[in-house]
Design a protein around this motif. Structure first.
Motif, short mmCIF file in Angstrom:
data_model
loop_
_atom_site.label_atom_id
_atom_site.label_comp_id
_atom_site.label_asym_id
_atom_site.label_seq_id
_atom_site.Cartn_x
_atom_site.Cartn_y
_atom_site.Cartn_z
N PRO A 1 4.40 -19.83 65.71
CA PRO A 1 5.62 -19.85 64.90
C PRO A 1 6.62 -18.75 65.23
O PRO A 1 7.83 -18.98 65.16
CB PRO A 1 5.08 -19.72 63.46
CG PRO A 1 3.71 -19.13 63.60
CD PRO A 1 3.18 -19.67 64.89
N SER A 2 6.15 -17.56 65.56
CA SER A 2 7.08 -16.47 65.87
C SER A 2 7.84 -16.75 67.17
O SER A 2 9.05 -16.52 67.27
CB SER A 2 6.33 -15.14 65.98
OG SER A 2 5.74 -14.79 64.75
N LEU A 3 7.13 -17.27 68.16
CA LEU A 3 7.77 -17.64 69.42
C LEU A 3 8.71 -18.82 69.22
O LEU A 3 9.78 -18.88 69.83
CB LEU A 3 6.71 -17.97 70.48
CG LEU A 3 5.79 -16.83 70.90
CD1 LEU A 3 4.78 -17.32 71.94
CD2 LEU A 3 6.57 -15.65 71.45
N PHE A 4 8.31 -19.75 68.38
CA PHE A 4 9.17 -20.91 68.11
C PHE A 4 10.45 -20.48 67.41
O PHE A 4 11.52 -21.07 67.64
CB PHE A 4 8.41 -21.94 67.27
CG PHE A 4 9.19 -23.21 67.05
CD1 PHE A 4 9.62 -23.99 68.11
CD2 PHE A 4 9.49 -23.62 65.75
CE1 PHE A 4 10.34 -25.15 67.90
CE2 PHE A 4 10.20 -24.79 65.52
CZ PHE A 4 10.63 -25.56 66.61
N THR A 5 10.36 -19.45 66.58
CA THR A 5 11.56 -18.94 65.92
C THR A 5 12.55 -18.39 66.94
O THR A 5 13.76 -18.64 66.85
CB THR A 5 11.19 -17.83 64.91
OG1 THR A 5 10.38 -18.40 63.88
CG2 THR A 5 12.44 -17.22 64.29
N ILE A 6 12.04 -17.66 67.94
CA ILE A 6 12.92 -17.19 69.02
C ILE A 6 13.55 -18.36 69.74
O ILE A 6 14.75 -18.38 70.03
CB ILE A 6 12.13 -16.31 70.02
CG1 ILE A 6 11.68 -15.01 69.36
CG2 ILE A 6 12.97 -16.01 71.26
CD1 ILE A 6 10.81 -14.14 70.24
N TYR A 7 12.73 -19.36 70.05
CA TYR A 7 13.20 -20.57 70.75
C TYR A 7 14.35 -21.22 69.98
O TYR A 7 15.38 -21.58 70.55
CB TYR A 7 12.03 -21.53 70.89
CG TYR A 7 12.24 -22.69 71.83
CD1 TYR A 7 11.93 -22.58 73.18
CD2 TYR A 7 12.74 -23.90 71.37
CE1 TYR A 7 12.10 -23.65 74.05
CE2 TYR A 7 12.92 -24.97 72.22
CZ TYR A 7 12.59 -24.84 73.56
OH TYR A 7 12.79 -25.92 74.41
#
Length: 205
Positions: free
Chosen positions: A178-184
């Motif tokens: 989820p944290s990486l997806f937020t950046i994405y």
């Protein structure tokens, strides 16, 4: 007078896409030169180490996607002034590059048995390791790889992940990281990036 920028790569995303993102983010004009397969043997003789991408800045030639992206990151204000923080972002981008290389190796493997082996390695070892560790870094730092402030490493990550998810054939980040997806999501919501993605050629991965 502003420098003349010429980016040379093939007609797909790959490691050139973060560079295109950074040009779009900064509103910097450049010539996107797509090398055709028929022209590659001659071009390969003329570029450093026989590899792409290269970025021509007037008469100077930069190579290696991470180095080019870092250069542009500073140009567009996405490189921190603190040397240690800047080095940490270098490490993030190089790690993302390493992960992308492993996926690229699997994607282009022709031997079926070896490809199955590489896929298993990706599923059981490399995806959890690379993406899991990157996820933890963002959780500890805040919203982005550099904390609360967007950096060039975030754009580099998203540009490479577009190719990785394209080759993999599924959205890896959305369900598990989820944290990486937020950046994405955040990077794709930047108006200049959104406009670029909406209008770019239909590149292969």
């Amino acid at each position: 007078m502003a420098p003349v920028y010429k980016l040379k790569f093939f007609n797909f995303m790959g490691v050139a896409e973060p560079i295109r993102y950074l040009f779009a983010f900064g509103g910097i004009s450049y010539k996107n030169i797509e090398i055709e397969d028929a022209d590659w043997p001659d071009v390969q003789k003329s570029v450093p180490f026989g590899k792409l991408p290269v970025l021509e800045v007037d008469k100077k030639v930069l190579y290696q996607s991470v180095a080019i992206s870092r250069y542009l990151g500073k140009l567009v204000g996405l490189l921190p002034n603190d040397d240690l923080e800047a080095a940490e972002l270098d490490a993030i981008a190089l790690t993302v590059f390493d992960f992308g290389t492993k996926v690229h190796e699997w994607y282009h493997e022709q031997d079926k048995e070896k490809k199955l082996y590489l896929q298993k390695e990706l599923e059981e070892r490399w995806c959890p390791r690379y993406l899991g560790d990157l996820e933890e870094i963002v959780k500890q730092k805040g919203t982005y790889f550099g904390g609360q402030k967007l950096s060039w490493a975030d754009l580099y990550f998203v540009g490479i992940m577009e190719s990785i998810e394209g080759m993999w054939g599924s959205k890896i980040l959305e369900k598990q990281y989820p944290s990486l997806f937020t950046i994405y999501k955040h990077v794709h919501e930047i108006p200049a990036i959104e406009t670029y993605v909406s209008n770019r050629p239909h590149y292969k991965y």
